[in-house]
Design a protein around this motif. Structure first.
Motif, PDB file in Angstrom:
ATOM      1  N   GLY A  66       0.803  -1.270   0.102  1.00 15.44           N
ATOM      2  CA  GLY A  66      -0.022   0.024   0.209  1.00 15.44           C
ATOM      3  C   GLY A  66       0.827   1.250  -0.074  1.00 15.44           C
ATOM      4  N   ASP A  67       1.865   1.262  -0.390  1.00 12.86           N
ATOM      5  CA  ASP A  67       3.159   2.313  -0.493  1.00 12.86           C
ATOM      6  C   ASP A  67       2.267   3.526  -1.404  1.00 12.86           C
ATOM      7  N   PRO A  68       1.963   4.688  -0.545  1.00 12.62           N
ATOM      8  CA  PRO A  68       1.346   5.737  -1.376  1.00 12.62           C
ATOM      9  C   PRO A  68       2.252   6.387  -2.436  1.00 12.62           C
ATOM     10  N   THR A  69       3.746   6.089  -2.348  1.00  9.66           N
ATOM     11  CA  THR A  69       4.744   6.650  -3.458  1.00  9.66           C
ATOM     12  C   THR A  69       5.024   5.754  -4.739  1.00  9.66           C
ATOM     13  N   TYR A  70       4.033   4.552  -4.515  1.00  8.76           N
ATOM     14  CA  TYR A  70       4.621   3.677  -5.660  1.00  8.76           C
ATOM     15  C   TYR A  70       3.269   2.890  -6.053  1.00  8.76           C
ATOM     16  N   HIS A  71       3.249   2.684  -7.485  1.00  8.97           N
ATOM     17  CA  HIS A  71       1.948   1.948  -7.914  1.00  8.97           C
ATOM     18  C   HIS A  71       2.424   1.268  -9.232  1.00  8.97           C
ATOM     19  N   ARG A  72       2.020  -0.020  -9.325  1.00  6.43           N
ATOM     20  CA  ARG A  72       2.044  -0.782 -10.539  1.00  6.43           C
ATOM     21  C   ARG A  72       0.505  -0.779 -11.167  1.00  6.43           C
ATOM     22  N   ASP A  73       0.564  -0.254 -12.424  1.00  2.99           N
ATOM     23  CA  ASP A  73      -0.633  -0.282 -13.067  1.00  2.99           C
ATOM     24  C   ASP A  73      -1.034  -1.643 -13.875  1.00  2.99           C
ATOM     25  N   GLU A  74      -2.375  -1.762 -14.338  1.00  5.62           N
ATOM     26  CA  GLU A  74      -2.739  -2.925 -14.971  1.00  5.62           C
ATOM     27  C   GLU A  74      -1.985  -3.047 -16.247  1.00  5.62           C
ATOM     28  N   ARG A  75      -1.220  -2.202 -16.795  1.00 16.76           N
ATOM     29  CA  ARG A  75      -0.322  -2.358 -17.817  1.00 16.76           C
ATOM     30  C   ARG A  75       1.245  -2.901 -17.682  1.00 16.76           C
ATOM     31  N   GLY A  76       1.602  -2.821 -16.320  1.00 20.90           N
ATOM     32  CA  GLY A  76       2.797  -3.137 -16.079  1.00 20.90           C
ATOM     33  C   GLY A  76       3.489  -1.990 -15.742  1.00 20.90           C
ATOM     34  N   ALA A  77       3.032  -0.812 -15.996  1.00 20.55           N
ATOM     35  CA  ALA A  77       3.948   0.354 -15.680  1.00 20.55           C
ATOM     36  C   ALA A  77       4.101   0.563 -14.257  1.00 20.55           C
ATOM     37  N   VAL A  78       5.036   1.222 -13.889  1.00 20.85           N
ATOM     38  CA  VAL A  78       5.389   1.494 -12.474  1.00 20.85           C
ATOM     39  C   VAL A  78       5.595   3.011 -12.410  1.00 20.85           C
ATOM     40  N   TRP A  79       4.507   3.664 -11.507  1.00 21.98           N
ATOM     41  CA  TRP A  79       4.563   4.898 -11.283  1.00 21.98           C
ATOM     42  C   TRP A  79       5.231   5.261  -9.807  1.00 21.98           C
ATOM     43  N   ARG A  80       6.006   6.228  -9.840  1.00 22.24           N
ATOM     44  CA  ARG A  80       6.632   6.361  -8.574  1.00 22.24           C
ATOM     45  C   ARG A  80       6.852   7.963  -8.316  1.00 22.24           C
ATOM     46  N   THR A  81       6.715   8.346  -7.054  1.00 15.70           N
ATOM     47  CA  THR A  81       6.579   9.853  -6.736  1.00 15.70           C
ATOM     48  C   THR A  81       8.035  10.005  -5.978  1.00 15.70           C
ATOM     49  N   THR A  82       8.754  11.148  -6.062  1.00 16.72           N
ATOM     50  CA  THR A  82      10.148  11.563  -5.539  1.00 16.72           C
ATOM     51  C   THR A  82       9.911  13.072  -5.270  1.00 16.72           C
ATOM     52  N   ARG A  83      10.829  13.537  -4.552  1.00 19.10           N
ATOM     53  CA  ARG A  83      11.293  14.883  -4.322  1.00 19.10           C
ATOM     54  C   ARG A  83      12.711  15.261  -4.806  1.00 19.10           C
ATOM     55  N   THR A  84      12.712  15.966  -5.729  1.00 18.17           N
ATOM     56  CA  THR A  84      14.089  16.435  -6.279  1.00 18.17           C
ATOM     57  C   THR A  84      14.413  17.807  -5.898  1.00 18.17           C
ATOM     58  N   ASP A  85      15.502  18.226  -6.076  1.00  8.66           N
ATOM     59  CA  ASP A  85      16.018  19.674  -5.987  1.00  8.66           C
ATOM     60  C   ASP A  85      15.194  20.692  -6.339  1.00  8.66           C
ATOM     61  N   GLU A  86      14.559  20.264  -7.714  1.00  4.36           N
ATOM     62  CA  GLU A  86      13.585  21.213  -8.238  1.00  4.36           C
ATOM     63  C   GLU A  86      12.102  21.157  -7.938  1.00  4.36           C
ATOM     64  N   GLY A  87      11.951  20.108  -7.002  1.00  5.52           N
ATOM     65  CA  GLY A  87      10.549  20.117  -6.647  1.00  5.52           C
ATOM     66  C   GLY A  87       9.962  18.617  -6.647  1.00  5.52           C
ATOM     67  N   VAL A  88       8.649  18.443  -6.358  1.00  4.67           N
ATOM     68  CA  VAL A  88       8.116  16.932  -6.497  1.00  4.67           C
ATOM     69  C   VAL A  88       7.977  16.524  -7.789  1.00  4.67           C
ATOM     70  N   ALA A  89       7.966  15.302  -7.960  1.00  2.00           N
ATOM     71  CA  ALA A  89       7.489  14.739  -9.359  1.00  2.00           C
ATOM     72  C   ALA A  89       7.004  13.243  -9.299  1.00  2.00           C
ATOM     73  N   THR A  90       6.110  12.995 -10.080  1.00  2.00           N
ATOM     74  CA  THR A  90       5.576  11.561 -10.686  1.00  2.00           C
ATOM     75  C   THR A  90       6.094  11.097 -11.643  1.00  2.00           C
ATOM     76  N   LEU A  91       6.736  10.083 -11.602  1.00  2.00           N
ATOM     77  CA  LEU A  91       7.533   9.480 -12.852  1.00  2.00           C
ATOM     78  C   LEU A  91       6.927   8.072 -13.188  1.00  2.00           C
ATOM     79  N   ARG A  92       6.768   7.964 -14.610  1.00  2.00           N
ATOM     80  CA  ARG A  92       6.119   6.618 -15.137  1.00  2.00           C
ATOM     81  C   ARG A  92       7.338   5.793 -15.703  1.00  2.00           C
ATOM     82  N   TYR A  93       7.659   4.732 -15.333  1.00  2.00           N
ATOM     83  CA  TYR A  93       8.447   3.828 -15.933  1.00  2.00           C
ATOM     84  C   TYR A  93       8.258   2.665 -16.627  1.00  2.00           C
ATOM     85  N   THR A  94       8.227   2.230 -17.854  1.00  2.00           N
ATOM     86  CA  THR A  94       7.961   1.380 -18.649  1.00  2.00           C
ATOM     87  C   THR A  94       9.227   0.684 -19.341  1.00  2.00           C
TER      88      THR A  94
END
Length: 320
Positions: free
Chosen positions: A44-72
Motif C-alpha cells: 500500500g505504499d502511497p509513493t509507488y504503484h504498478r498499473d494494469e499495463r505493467g507500468a510503474v508509477w513512483r513519486t519523488t522529491r528532487t532539488d527542483e520540486g516534487v515529481a511523479t515518474l512513470r517507468y515502462t
C-alpha cells in the motif's frame, strides 16, 4: 546499443501528455520490475504503484520540486521514463541511474552452482540508485526493530498525512513523501498515532534537520557514506546499508544486524545457522557484490532457515 536520448518536453503518450520523457537502451540487461521493486515499501505504499499495463508509477522529491515518474519497458532492451511536476526534468534525467545504469556485474563471480543458476536466470536484476538519501533513510528508520508490516503501516499513515499530492495523471491517488522540514515538524502525538515509538521518531526528526549534509553521501565512497550516515544518533550499520542499497546503488551493502539475514544466508548457502560475524567471513568471496547475492537468492526463491519459533510480534506503540 544506443544511449539515452535527449530529454524532451511535452510528450504525447496516447491520452496522456508527459511533461518530460526519456527513452534509452541500458548498458546491461535490465528487468524493470525486478530492479525498481526494491524501492517499494509494502503493497500500500502511497509513493509507488504498478498499473494494469505493467507500468510503474513512483513519486519523488528532487532539488527542483516534487515529481511523479512513470517507468515502462517497451522492449527487452529498451526503457522509458515519463514525468510530471516541478521536479520532472531532473527526475526523468536520473532515470537510467535509478534503474541500475551504474550497476556493473561484470566482475561478479558466482562461484557455486546455486548462485550461478540464480544469476543466469535473473540477468536483468540491477541494483537501483535513486540518489536521494533522506528519501531512503526515513522509511529505513521506521523499519528498525519492528516487523516489516508494522513499519509499512507507519509509512503509509505518515505519508498520507504529511506528504504532498502527487502531480500528474496518476492511475490512483498517490502521495509524495514529506520533505525533511515536514518530517521534522510532525507533532509527538502524530508519531504515536502512526505507531512509531519515541526513539525512532527522534531519530527521523534529528536526521531531517541534517538532511542537506546527508545528501552529500551520494558523492562519497561507500565507506565515507556509511560514516556520514552513522554519525546520526540512532543510525547504525543496518540502517546505513539499507540506505546504500537504494539511494547509492551499493551492490555490496550487506544489512548486518538484520533479524533474519545471517540465518537466511547461512541456511541458503551453507545449511546452518550463522552469527553476523560468521556471515561476514563466509560472504567474503563475494566482496563487492554481497547485496547482489542476497537479491539473487531472493529472486530465485531460495529458502533460508526453516521457521522453528514464533514470528516477531506486532508492538502497538499507540497502546503504550
Amino acid at each position: 546499443m544506443r544511449g539515452p536520448v535527449a530529454v524532451r518536453r511535452v510528450v504525447h503518450t496516447g491520452a496522456v501528455i508527459a511533461e518530460h520523457a526519456l527513452t534509452w537502451s541500458p548498458r546491461h540487461p535490465t528487468d524493470l520490475l525486478q530492479t525498481i521493486g526494491a524501492l517499494r515499501r509494502g503493497g500500500g505504499d502511497p509513493t509507488y504503484h504498478r498499473d494494469e499495463r505493467g507500468a510503474v508509477w513512483r513519486t519523488t522529491r528532487t532539488d527542483e520540486g516534487v515529481a511523479t515518474l512513470r517507468y515502462t519497458q517497451p522492449a527487452s532492451d529498451e526503457l522509458r521514463c515519463e514525468g510530471w511536476g516541478p521536479g520532472a526534468r531532473s527526475g526523468v534525467a536520473s532515470a537510467p541511474e535509478l534503474l541500475g545504469e551504474r550497476d556493473d556485474p561484470g566482475d561478479f563471480e558466482p562461484g557455486i552452482r546455486l548462485l550461478d543458476d540464480a544469476h543466469r536466470r535473473n540477468p536483468g536484476l540491477r541494483i537501483p540508485r535513486t540518489g536521494r538519501v533522506f528519501e531512503a533513510l526515513a522509511p529505513a528508520i521506521l523499519e528498525q526493530k519492528v516487523i516489516t508490516l508494522q513499519a509499512h503501516d507507519s509509512w503509509r499513515r505518515l505519508v498520507w498525512r504529511f506528504g504532498d499530492a502527487a502531480p500528474g495523471p496518476t492511475p490512483r491517488k498517490m502521495r509524495v513523501a514529506p520533505s525533511p522540514e515536514r518530517w521534522a515538524s510532525i507533532p509527538t502525538w502524530e508519531w504515536h498515532t502512526a505507531g512509531v515509538d519515541p526513539r525512532r521518531a527522534r531519530t527521523i526528526v534529528n536526521a531531517a534537520r541534517y538532511a542537506a549534509r546527508l545528501e552529500e553521501a551520494v558523492a562519497m565512497s561507500p565507506s565515507d557514506a556509511a560514516a556520514r550516515l552513522t554519525l546520526m544518533p540512532g543510525v547504525g550499520a543496518w540502517t546505513a546499508a539499507e540506505v546504500a542499497q537504494r539511494a547509492l546503488g551499493d551492490a555490496d551493502a550487506l544489512s548486518v544486524g538484520d533479524y533474519h539475514l545471517s540465518n537466511y544466508l547461512g541456511h541458503a548457502l551453507w545449511g546452518r545457522d550463522m552469527t553476523d560475524d560468521e556471515m561476514l567471513v563466509a560472504m567474503a568471496p563475494w566482496a563487492g557484490h554481497r547485496y547482489r547475492v542476497v537479491r539473487l537468492l531472493g529472486a530465485a526463491g531460495v529458502r533460508g532457515r526453516p521457521r522453528r519459533g514464533p514470528r516477531m510480534s506486532f508492538v502497538d506503540h499507540r497502546a503504550i
